[in-house]
Design a protein around this motif. Structure first.
Motif, short mmCIF file in Angstrom:
data_model
loop_
_atom_site.label_atom_id
_atom_site.label_comp_id
_atom_site.label_asym_id
_atom_site.label_seq_id
_atom_site.Cartn_x
_atom_site.Cartn_y
_atom_site.Cartn_z
N THR B 41 0.84 -1.20 0.00
CA THR B 41 0.00 0.00 0.00
C THR B 41 0.88 1.25 0.00
O THR B 41 0.45 2.31 -0.46
CB THR B 41 -0.97 0.03 1.19
OG1 THR B 41 -0.22 -0.16 2.39
CG2 THR B 41 -2.02 -1.06 1.08
N HIS B 42 2.13 1.12 0.48
CA HIS B 42 3.05 2.26 0.45
C HIS B 42 3.23 2.74 -0.98
O HIS B 42 3.24 3.94 -1.26
CB HIS B 42 4.39 1.86 1.06
CG HIS B 42 5.39 2.98 1.09
ND1 HIS B 42 5.30 4.03 2.00
CD2 HIS B 42 6.48 3.23 0.33
CE1 HIS B 42 6.30 4.87 1.78
NE2 HIS B 42 7.04 4.41 0.78
N ILE B 43 3.38 1.78 -1.91
CA ILE B 43 3.54 2.13 -3.32
C ILE B 43 2.30 2.89 -3.80
O ILE B 43 2.40 3.92 -4.47
CB ILE B 43 3.75 0.88 -4.18
CG1 ILE B 43 5.05 0.17 -3.77
CG2 ILE B 43 3.79 1.23 -5.66
CD1 ILE B 43 5.28 -1.15 -4.46
N GLN B 44 1.13 2.39 -3.42
CA GLN B 44 -0.11 3.06 -3.83
C GLN B 44 -0.18 4.47 -3.27
O GLN B 44 -0.62 5.40 -3.94
CB GLN B 44 -1.31 2.28 -3.31
CG GLN B 44 -1.68 1.09 -4.14
CD GLN B 44 -2.94 0.46 -3.61
OE1 GLN B 44 -2.88 -0.47 -2.82
NE2 GLN B 44 -4.07 0.97 -4.02
N LEU B 45 0.24 4.62 -2.01
CA LEU B 45 0.18 5.94 -1.37
C LEU B 45 1.10 6.92 -2.10
O LEU B 45 0.72 8.05 -2.39
CB LEU B 45 0.60 5.83 0.10
CG LEU B 45 -0.42 5.16 1.02
CD1 LEU B 45 0.23 4.79 2.36
CD2 LEU B 45 -1.61 6.08 1.25
N VAL B 46 2.32 6.45 -2.39
CA VAL B 46 3.28 7.32 -3.08
C VAL B 46 2.74 7.74 -4.44
O VAL B 46 2.78 8.92 -4.80
CB VAL B 46 4.63 6.61 -3.24
CG1 VAL B 46 5.54 7.38 -4.17
CG2 VAL B 46 5.31 6.42 -1.88
N VAL B 47 2.20 6.78 -5.20
CA VAL B 47 1.66 7.08 -6.52
C VAL B 47 0.50 8.07 -6.41
O VAL B 47 0.40 9.04 -7.19
CB VAL B 47 1.20 5.79 -7.24
CG1 VAL B 47 0.40 6.11 -8.49
CG2 VAL B 47 2.40 4.94 -7.61
#
Lengths: 574, 80
Positions: B41-47
């Motif tokens: 979800t970190h990747i999703q948050l960054v994107v």
């Protein structure tokens, strides 16, 4: 459904999957596949599928495929997805010498073919393999086309070899990742930052698109396909209104914005050629509307491209209802195309199962939009598809003839039907597989088979197969019924009994029953056993077995061979 | 943009991406403080953050994020 963002899609994962059909899917990849797993399951919800996904650990493709007792085989998936990312492939390639590079495409194809064979023989599962985005690595520039040992050259060759492989491997489906990445644009489809940090081969935004296409393939293999496109006329097939603008004024061909409508018609004709049924539903004077097709020099579609032409002053709802009844298709297998958003809303509300694409306002954008929607995915293609519209038009003639006969028996005799009935031969296989995938109404057990599976059954000693081809005085209807019988010690079990609805009430069922009876007698079988598995769509055959004299015993239908009598049919056999 | 406002907007992004209206973050919040904040979800948050603020973090900037405060500072820098 244009792909929603990954974030919105993810919310589906919390919704209720309980009533949906369960299909086991395995995903093997050499990059991080967690988002792909989530996206595929989420899109499955939109298509009313409970996709139960086994996601192999990172970079375990070979181990899972080759290992005899791996998690993959324990899971027993129906569909296996293998995604080998171009990033890893590039690294691999750059470590090869020239000799190895020259045969890279061929060797890679061979490896995939072997994996397919192993998977297919151990599980009979379908393999969905992603092909490779075709990007120039800037080493030779455009000159790479001349260098057999260059990466761009070998990748393009590999993609071409994969296509060829898929023509001979019936359960191998190539997901055209190259096209999908190209369409979205490599810069958006691939985010190198997350490849570097997290081994994510595709950007987050690319996932819904890839997942949609994966699920499109799964749905097609599951029999969930579009069979018919209903089109409006004015401002949909041409610019303007034929009733007002006349033959000279409608825009098609070089006139005004006519080029986009010509393009659109050309594509629709291509769909017809591929076996999709086209129908017109338009508020227009019939003669004036037909005249446009007969007499406009730039018209690309002709009247013979349409199975039904409903141009009248009735409401579109009535017309569509009639089209559905005449063609005897489910609403969920239909697409409705109309330039007018208000009309589309009405049809969407009245027929929630019909797919109604939201065509962009500008007709020049329609094809791009429709092609991305990927509405016409299929898991089969046979000779029958090419003849479908012709057959339907012949059928319409038959229906008219039926009206003029008071006596059904006389009508049947008058049809002069001739059938060819016998085991599946090589040529029958694609059509039988297609029937098993598409038939929903006259289908006793709704078991879906791929071409590969039908091929195996036709060669199996445990099975007897029956294919029925029918001709009458109006034309050749082709292969319209398929039966698969399974031999056990003293019974013959009807694994599959499907029939095209076009030949209902003709006596084909009786012809088949006579044939099964003679097969049973030849084997010394004591009992013929059948099963009816009810679905939403096959209520038609609820009484099929009792009508043929079977009695219910322990949930199955049974008929002792000694009690069978030959039935009367008005069908001659060759 | 003031850091306070950036934080509020990042909080909204967290609520949306992690599908939880009750999330309340501050500059010291780390992944261990928020239930659904993991490496995925970190990747999703960054994107989502990159899209919202119309910025792009570099990969070396990304590795350095230890808490929400780091993210807010990085955003603030990019917006100058």
């Amino acid at each position: 459904m244009t792909s929603p963002s990954f974030n919105i899609l993810k919310k589906n994962l919390k919704k209720d999957f309980k009533k949906f059909k369960n299909i086991k899917v395995a995903i093997l990849g050499d990059s991080a596949t967690q988002f792909l797993t989530q996206a595929i399951r989420a899109i499955g919800w939109e298509k009313q599928l409970d996709l139960e996904i086994f996601e192999a650990d990172f970079d375990q493709i070979d181990r899972q495929v080759l290992g005899a007792n791996s998690d993959l085989y324990k899971f027993r998936p129906e569909i296996i997805i293998i995604f080998e990312c171009y990033q890893k492939t590039t690294e691999l390639f750059y470590n090869l010498n020239d000799k190895q590079r020259k045969s890279f495409a061929y060797n890679s194809k061979t490896k995939i073919k072997n994996s397919y064979k192993i998977i297919n023989s151990r599980l009979g599962a379908k393999l969905v393999y992603f092909n490779f985005p075709q990007m120039n690595d800037g080493v030779f520039g455009n000159f790479a086309s001349k260098i057999e040992t260059s990466l761009p050259y070998q990748i393009k060759k590999l993609n071409s070899l994969l296509n060829k492989l898929s023509t001979t491997c019936g359960d191998l489906f190539i997901l055209d990742l190259a096209s999908l990445v190209q369409k979205l644009g490599t810069k958006i489809a691939i985010d190198q930052k997350f490849w570097s940090n997290s081994s994510l081969a595709l950007s987050i935004d690319m996932h819904p698109i890839v997942a949609k296409n994966v699920v499109d393939i799964i749905c097609a293999a599951n029999g969930d396909v579009i069979k018919c496109v209903i089109v409006d006329l004015d401002n949909t097939l041409w610019g303007g209104i034929i009733g007002d603008d006349g033959l000279d004024g409608i825009q098609i061909g070089e006139l005004g914005i006519g080029k986009s409508f010509s393009q659109f018609q050309l594509w629709l004709r291509e769909l017809r050629r591929r076996g999709i049924i086209l129908a017109v539903a338009s508020k227009n004077n019939e003669r004036v509307a037909k005249d446009a097709f007969k007499n406009h020099p730039d018209m690309i579609l002709s009247l013979s491209d349409f199975a039904i032409f409903a141009a009248n002053w009735n409401s579109k709802i009535d017309n569509i209802d009639n089209i559905q009844k005449t063609l005897n298709l489910s609403f969920s297998s239909m697409v409705f195309l109309d330039d007018n958003p208000l009309e589309r809303e009405i049809i969407k509300k009245t027929f929630p199962l019909i797919t109604v694409p939201d065509l962009p306002q500008d007709a020049t954008e329609w094809l791009t939009y429709l092609q991305e929607e990927n509405l016409f995915e299929t898991a089969s293609f046979s000779v029958e598809d090419k003849k479908r519209t012709r057959h339907l038009r012949q059928n319409a003639k038959r229906a008219l003839r039926y009206e003029s006969f008071a006596d059904e028996t006389l009508f049947l005799k008058n049809l002069k039907m001739v059938a060819k009935i016998g085991p599946f031969n090589t040529f029958d296989i694609p059509r039988v597989a297609q029937l098993s995938q598409r038939s929903n109404q006259f289908n006793l057990r709704t078991v879906r088979y791929s071409e590969e599976q039908i091929k195996r059954i036709s060669q199996s000693k445990k099975h007897l197969t029956v294919a029925v081809q029918l001709k009458d005085k109006f034309g050749d209807l082709g292969l319209i019924s398929a039966i698969i019988l399974e031999k056990t010690s003293d019974t013959l079990f009807v694994d599959t009994w499907i029939m095209s609805c076009r030949v209902l009430k003709r006596g084909v069922e009786d012809l088949v029953m006579n044939h099964i009876l003679s097969l049973a007698k030849g084997l010394g079988t004591k009992t013929i056993v059948g099963e009816y598995i009810p679905t939403e769509k096959n209520g038609l055959v609820k009484k099929h077995f009792p009508n043929l004299g079977f009695t219910k015993k322990k949930g199955l239908w049974q008929l002792p061979v000694s009690k069978c009598e030959k039935r009367d049919v008005y069908i001659r056999t060759n | 943009m003031e850091n306070k406002i950036i934080l509020k907007k990042v909080n909204n992004i967290f609520k949306d991406v992690l599908d939880d209206k009750k999330i309340k973050i501050n500059e010291k919040t780390t992944a261990s403080d928020v239930q659904d904040w993991d490496s995925l979800t970190h990747i999703q948050l960054v994107v989502a953050i990159e899209k919202f603020f119309k910025i792009k973090f570099t990969s070396s900037e990304l590795i350095k994020f230890k808490n929400v405060g780091d993210m807010v500072s990085a955003i603030s820098e990019k917006l100058k």
